[in-house]
Design an enzyme around this catalytic site. Structure first.
Site, short mmCIF file in Angstrom:
data_model
loop_
_atom_site.label_atom_id
_atom_site.label_comp_id
_atom_site.label_asym_id
_atom_site.label_seq_id
_atom_site.Cartn_x
_atom_site.Cartn_y
_atom_site.Cartn_z
N ASP A 48 0.83 -1.21 0.00
CA ASP A 48 0.00 0.00 0.00
C ASP A 48 0.87 1.27 0.00
O ASP A 48 1.98 1.26 0.53
CB ASP A 48 -0.90 -0.02 1.25
CG ASP A 48 -2.05 0.97 1.14
OD1 ASP A 48 -2.33 1.45 0.03
OD2 ASP A 48 -2.66 1.27 2.17
N ASN A 52 -10.84 -2.70 -6.31
CA ASN A 52 -10.01 -1.71 -7.03
C ASN A 52 -10.58 -1.31 -8.39
O ASN A 52 -10.15 -0.31 -8.97
CB ASN A 52 -8.57 -2.21 -7.20
CG ASN A 52 -7.75 -2.16 -5.92
OD1 ASN A 52 -6.81 -2.94 -5.73
ND2 ASN A 52 -8.10 -1.26 -5.02
C1 FPP Z 1 -2.21 0.30 -3.12
O1 FPP Z 1 -1.69 1.61 -3.10
C2 FPP Z 1 -1.68 -0.38 -4.26
C3 FPP Z 1 -2.42 -0.92 -5.25
C4 FPP Z 1 -3.89 -0.88 -5.28
C5 FPP Z 1 -1.77 -1.56 -6.41
C6 FPP Z 1 -0.59 -2.40 -6.03
C7 FPP Z 1 0.10 -2.73 -7.26
C8 FPP Z 1 1.43 -2.69 -7.41
C9 FPP Z 1 2.39 -2.40 -6.34
C10 FPP Z 1 1.97 -3.05 -8.75
C11 FPP Z 1 2.10 -4.54 -8.77
C12 FPP Z 1 2.58 -4.95 -10.04
C13 FPP Z 1 2.67 -6.23 -10.41
C14 FPP Z 1 3.29 -6.47 -11.70
C15 FPP Z 1 2.20 -7.37 -9.62
P1 FPP Z 1 -2.68 2.82 -3.28
O2 FPP Z 1 -2.72 3.18 -4.71
O3 FPP Z 1 -3.99 2.49 -2.67
O4 FPP Z 1 -1.91 3.91 -2.46
P2 FPP Z 1 -2.53 5.02 -1.54
O5 FPP Z 1 -3.18 4.31 -0.38
O6 FPP Z 1 -1.34 5.82 -1.12
O7 FPP Z 1 -3.50 5.79 -2.38
#
Ligand code: FPP
Length: 244
Positions: free
Chosen positions: A24, A72
């Site tokens: 996250d 998501n």
């Molecule tokens: C949460 O951070 C993250 C996600 C919803 C996506 C996670 C995906 C990756 C790390 C890429 C993975 C890639 C592969 C190839 C498996 P957020 O966007 O909710 O962050 P925030 O809470 O700061 O808004």
């Protein structure tokens, strides 16, 4: 004891067999740098590759990462598309250079919602890596723990209705086998970056006795040393599984 983890550490460390990570903080990381959220995911994906290789190198047997939840899809279309693109890029890479890695890739979740191209890539990578005997890398994509549990219930009801099993014979072990993780051991350690204290519909069944390490680090800033530190914290926990 894995020598790489021994450096500067006083105590013998216990290596968790199964580590799960809630990656996250990509969005906040991008915001701090005045970049679009999609840039946060790009850096997050690159970091995911580094961390997965590191876990494999130190001998972790199972690594599960939460890449995309069933919730998501509610994000803006541009963000969803950029994540789908990152998944495709990673899987294509996995099919070529990744061949040298002794990692078996498995996708946990409902694949039917993805584009045909992505579904095919997933199948190809799962097939191409199925005989690897190193780390199992579970990528949770379009994954939701509640829907995983409902799916397991339906699979078991089906078996009852077809006369294969009786209701009274259903055990926790049988239920576990109907999860996407099937025969894999439950996660010993769940790491969450980004500082929030919640599970967010991740591995609800499998995490009954997992140890948690919540870090204030945003995912793109999470380093291999943070894995070592989390393992050190895990090693200091007293796991009793309900006993004394
Ligand atoms: C949460 O951070 C993250 C996600 C919803 C996506 C996670 C995906 C990756 C790390 C890429 C993975 C890639 C592969 C190839 C498996 P957020 O966007 O909710 O962050 P925030 O809470 O700061 O808004």
């Amino acid at each position: 004891m894995i020598p790489i983890l021994k450096k500067n550490r006083k105590k013998e460390l216990i290596l968790p067999k199964h580590i799960a990570i809630i990656m996250d903080g990509n969005g906040r990381w991008a915001k701090k740098k005045a970049l679009p959220r999609t840039a946060g995911h790009t850096f997050g994906a690159s970091n995911f590759k580094t961390i997965a290789k590191y876990c494999s190198k130190i001998g972790v047997k199972y690594l599960t990462v939460y890449a995309f939840s069933t919730e998501n899809w509610k994000r803006p279309e541009e963000e969803v598309n950029s994540l789908m693109l990152l998944f495709k890029e990673y899987l294509k890479e996995a099919l070529s250079d990744f061949q040298d890695e002794n990692i078996r890739v498995k996708v946990l979740g409902d694949k039917s919602a993805f584009s045909e191209e992505l579904q095919e890539l997933i199948l190809n990578v799962e097939e191409a890596s199925k005989n690897k005997d190193g780390m199992v890398l579970n990528i949770a994509m379009n994954y939701g723990a509640r829907s995983e549990i409902i799916r397991a219930v339906k699979l078991l009801v089906n078996e009852v209705q077809s006369g294969n099993i009786s209701i009274d014979s259903i055990t926790e072990e049988m239920f576990s086998k109907k999860m996407y993780t099937e025969d894999q051991p439950d996660p010993d350690l769940i790491i969450r970056t980004g500082g929030e204290y919640r599970l967010s519909n991740f591995l609800l069944w499998q995490s009954a006795y997992s140890e948690y390490v919540i870090l204030n680090v945003l995912w793109p800033d999470f380093k291999t040393k943070d894995i070592d530190d989390a393992i050190e914290k895990y090693s200091n926990r007293n796991r009793r599984f309900g006993g004394i």
